[in-house]
Design an enzyme around this catalytic site. Structure first.
Site, PDB file in Angstrom:
ATOM      1  N   CYS A  69     -25.758  -2.970  24.755  1.00 15.41           N
ATOM      2  CA  CYS A  69     -25.203  -2.789  26.097  1.00 15.41           C
ATOM      3  C   CYS A  69     -24.276  -3.946  26.439  1.00 15.41           C
ATOM      4  O   CYS A  69     -23.968  -4.167  27.617  1.00 15.41           O
ATOM      5  CB  CYS A  69     -26.316  -2.720  27.140  1.00 15.41           C
ATOM      6  SG  CYS A  69     -27.223  -1.174  27.168  1.00 15.41           S
ATOM      7  N   ALA A  70     -23.827  -4.688  25.426  1.00 14.12           N
ATOM      8  CA  ALA A  70     -23.000  -5.873  25.653  1.00 14.12           C
ATOM      9  C   ALA A  70     -21.526  -5.534  25.494  1.00 14.12           C
ATOM     10  O   ALA A  70     -20.840  -5.238  26.475  1.00 14.12           O
ATOM     11  CB  ALA A  70     -23.426  -6.993  24.713  1.00 14.12           C
ATOM     12  N   ARG A  71     -21.021  -5.558  24.265  1.00 12.83           N
ATOM     13  CA  ARG A  71     -19.631  -5.226  23.981  1.00 12.83           C
ATOM     14  C   ARG A  71     -19.556  -4.556  22.614  1.00 12.83           C
ATOM     15  O   ARG A  71     -20.251  -4.942  21.673  1.00 12.83           O
ATOM     16  CB  ARG A  71     -18.737  -6.483  23.990  1.00 12.83           C
ATOM     17  CG  ARG A  71     -18.371  -6.973  25.388  1.00 12.83           C
ATOM     18  CD  ARG A  71     -17.438  -6.006  26.094  1.00 12.83           C
ATOM     19  NE  ARG A  71     -16.965  -6.477  27.374  1.00 12.83           N
ATOM     20  CZ  ARG A  71     -17.524  -6.210  28.537  1.00 12.83           C
ATOM     21  NH1 ARG A  71     -18.640  -5.496  28.570  1.00 12.83           N
ATOM     22  NH2 ARG A  71     -17.002  -6.644  29.660  1.00 12.83           N
ATOM     23  N   GLU A 111     -12.952   2.979  23.848  1.00 14.62           N
ATOM     24  CA  GLU A 111     -13.423   3.670  25.049  1.00 14.62           C
ATOM     25  C   GLU A 111     -12.241   4.280  25.785  1.00 14.62           C
ATOM     26  O   GLU A 111     -11.249   3.578  26.014  1.00 14.62           O
ATOM     27  CB  GLU A 111     -14.178   2.686  25.961  1.00 14.62           C
ATOM     28  CG  GLU A 111     -15.424   2.115  25.302  1.00 14.62           C
ATOM     29  CD  GLU A 111     -16.178   1.125  26.190  1.00 14.62           C
ATOM     30  OE1 GLU A 111     -15.783   0.939  27.369  1.00 14.62           O
ATOM     31  OE2 GLU A 111     -17.165   0.544  25.723  1.00 14.62           O
ATOM     32  N   HIS A 166     -20.633   3.384  29.092  1.00 16.24           N
ATOM     33  CA  HIS A 166     -20.339   2.041  29.626  1.00 16.24           C
ATOM     34  C   HIS A 166     -20.666   1.956  31.121  1.00 16.24           C
ATOM     35  O   HIS A 166     -19.832   1.545  31.935  1.00 16.24           O
ATOM     36  CB  HIS A 166     -18.872   1.663  29.384  1.00 16.24           C
ATOM     37  CG  HIS A 166     -18.654   0.172  29.381  1.00 16.24           C
ATOM     38  ND1 HIS A 166     -17.643  -0.433  28.688  1.00 16.24           N
ATOM     39  CD2 HIS A 166     -19.335  -0.837  29.996  1.00 16.24           C
ATOM     40  CE1 HIS A 166     -17.692  -1.743  28.869  1.00 16.24           C
ATOM     41  NE2 HIS A 166     -18.709  -2.013  29.666  1.00 16.24           N
ATOM     42  N   ILE A 167     -21.890   2.334  31.462  1.00 18.25           N
ATOM     43  CA  ILE A 167     -22.319   2.314  32.868  1.00 18.25           C
ATOM     44  C   ILE A 167     -23.505   1.390  33.109  1.00 18.25           C
ATOM     45  O   ILE A 167     -24.112   1.435  34.179  1.00 18.25           O
ATOM     46  CB  ILE A 167     -22.673   3.738  33.372  1.00 18.25           C
ATOM     47  CG1 ILE A 167     -23.796   4.351  32.518  1.00 18.25           C
ATOM     48  CG2 ILE A 167     -21.439   4.631  33.388  1.00 18.25           C
ATOM     49  CD1 ILE A 167     -24.383   5.623  33.101  1.00 18.25           C
TER      50      ILE A 167
END
Length: 352
Positions: free
Chosen positions: A263-265, A294, A313-314
């Protein structure tokens, strides 16, 4: 664009459909109080209905330079999340003295140009730490118990009894060893939640003192973390050293049937290697909120590889985050107008 107020310092609230202009404006007025008159202008940028991207020389921005230049005419302060603060915009806004970006870092601001033009740039560290930590746990739990595939099957009218087979069952957090790569505002919250759930937590973060982990997690090398952890969650920042830090070689060191969460990059992980590992059974599941591109392109392996639970990406998106972000940057506006030191300034040399 709408304008509120008639006199006083002009503040542009360049919000979007997440951190709303009216939230920014309301918090600015609250932070300033009656001590200083402010004229708040509101501008709505198209993100997230239109994906962010590079604008001029900055990244992850929304809107156009021309639109922002026009909105900034006569403004001393700009509070925003995504507006492109480029060299061209800054050069065309001689009255601008302060930019407050309601994000963890001012990636949509040309910091060098801002400093050259005498514009202080502030940001909002920690605004989404709670939301992202909670979302990380959501994906971690979902990946560990196969929620992605079972949900898809049920939506398609398929009831598979073999999900109860021993080899298909998920794993519990209590008693599991979980490795966290990175121990910042988000990783440290994830660690505390996991400890409360009964997990053994390992941390690899060369920038964190082992003393800060006492009673919570064990500091280890990346290699030890990978070989000991049944679940690995990524929380590092993207740098030259961390880009691509988890690839085929690193995943192969993990115990067979492990879980991987990011959930970082997207740049931290080789997603083709992750898909290969899921196909082979080296990974039993994965949870992804971020991706190398994305939106995720149609036909990407990530979309069809079994065992993956995905969100777009939420992780940092909650109503509370929008309010926190607005409050943090509004507080900086208040400090600026009262002549006080700024709390989160990326180029403090501008203030002398």
């Amino acid at each position: 664009m709408s304008t509120t107020g008639t006199t006083g310092t002009t503040v542009l609230a360049a919000g979007d459909h997440f951190v709303l202009p009216r939230l920014l404006g309301a918090e600015v007025r609250k932070a300033v109080g009656g001590a200083v008159a402010v004229d708040v202008r509101e501008l709505t940028l198209p993100w997230p209905h239109t994906p962010f991207g590079p604008v001029g020389e900055v990244i992850e921005a929304s809107g156009t330079e021309d639109e922002l230049i026009e909105a900034l005419r006569g403004a001393e302060v700009c509070v925003t999340q995504m507006a492109p603060l480029t060299e061209r915009v800054l050069a065309a806004s001689p009255g601008l003295k302060l930019v407050c970006v309601s994000r963890g870092g001012p990636v949509n601001a040309n910091l060098e140009a801002a400093t050259r033009h005498g514009v202080a740039v502030c940001y909002a560290p920690g605004r989404n730490a709670v939301a992202t930590a909670e979302h990380t746990l959501t994906l971690l739990l979902a990946a560990a118990r196969g929620v992605g595939d079972t949900h898809t099957d049920l939506r398609e009218g398929v009831w598979r009894g073999d999900y109860y087979d021993y080899d298909n069952c998920g794993i519990e957090i209590e008693g599991a060893t979980v490795g966290l790569v990175g121990y910042g505002a988000i990783g440290s919250r994830v660690a505390r939640i996991l400890v409360a759930m009964g997990a053994e937590v390992l941390v690899h973060d060369p920038y964190v003192s082992p003393r800060a982990l006492t009673g919570i997690a064990e500091p280890v090398t990346l290699d030890e973390l990978l070989t000991r952890s049944r679940i690995v969650s990524l929380h590092a920042r993207v740098t030259a050293e961390t880009t691509g830090m988890i690839g085929a070689e690193q995943i192969a060191r993990m115990p067979r049937g492990s879980i991987l969460v990011n959930c970082a990059r997207g740049a931290l992980l080789d997603y083709d290697a992750a898909c290969d590992a899921l196909d082979s059974g080296q990974l039993a599941g994965a949870g992804f909120d971020v991706y190398p591109r994305e939106p995720v392109p149609a036909g990407s392996r990530i979309l069809t590889t079994p065992g993956v639970v995905m969100t777009p990406h939420i992780a940092g998106a909650s109503q509370e985050v929008a309010h926190k972000a607005a409050r943090i940057v509004a507080a900086e506006v208040g400090r600026h107008l009262r002549g006080e030191p700024l709390a989160h300034c990326a180029n403090p040399e501008v203030r002398g």
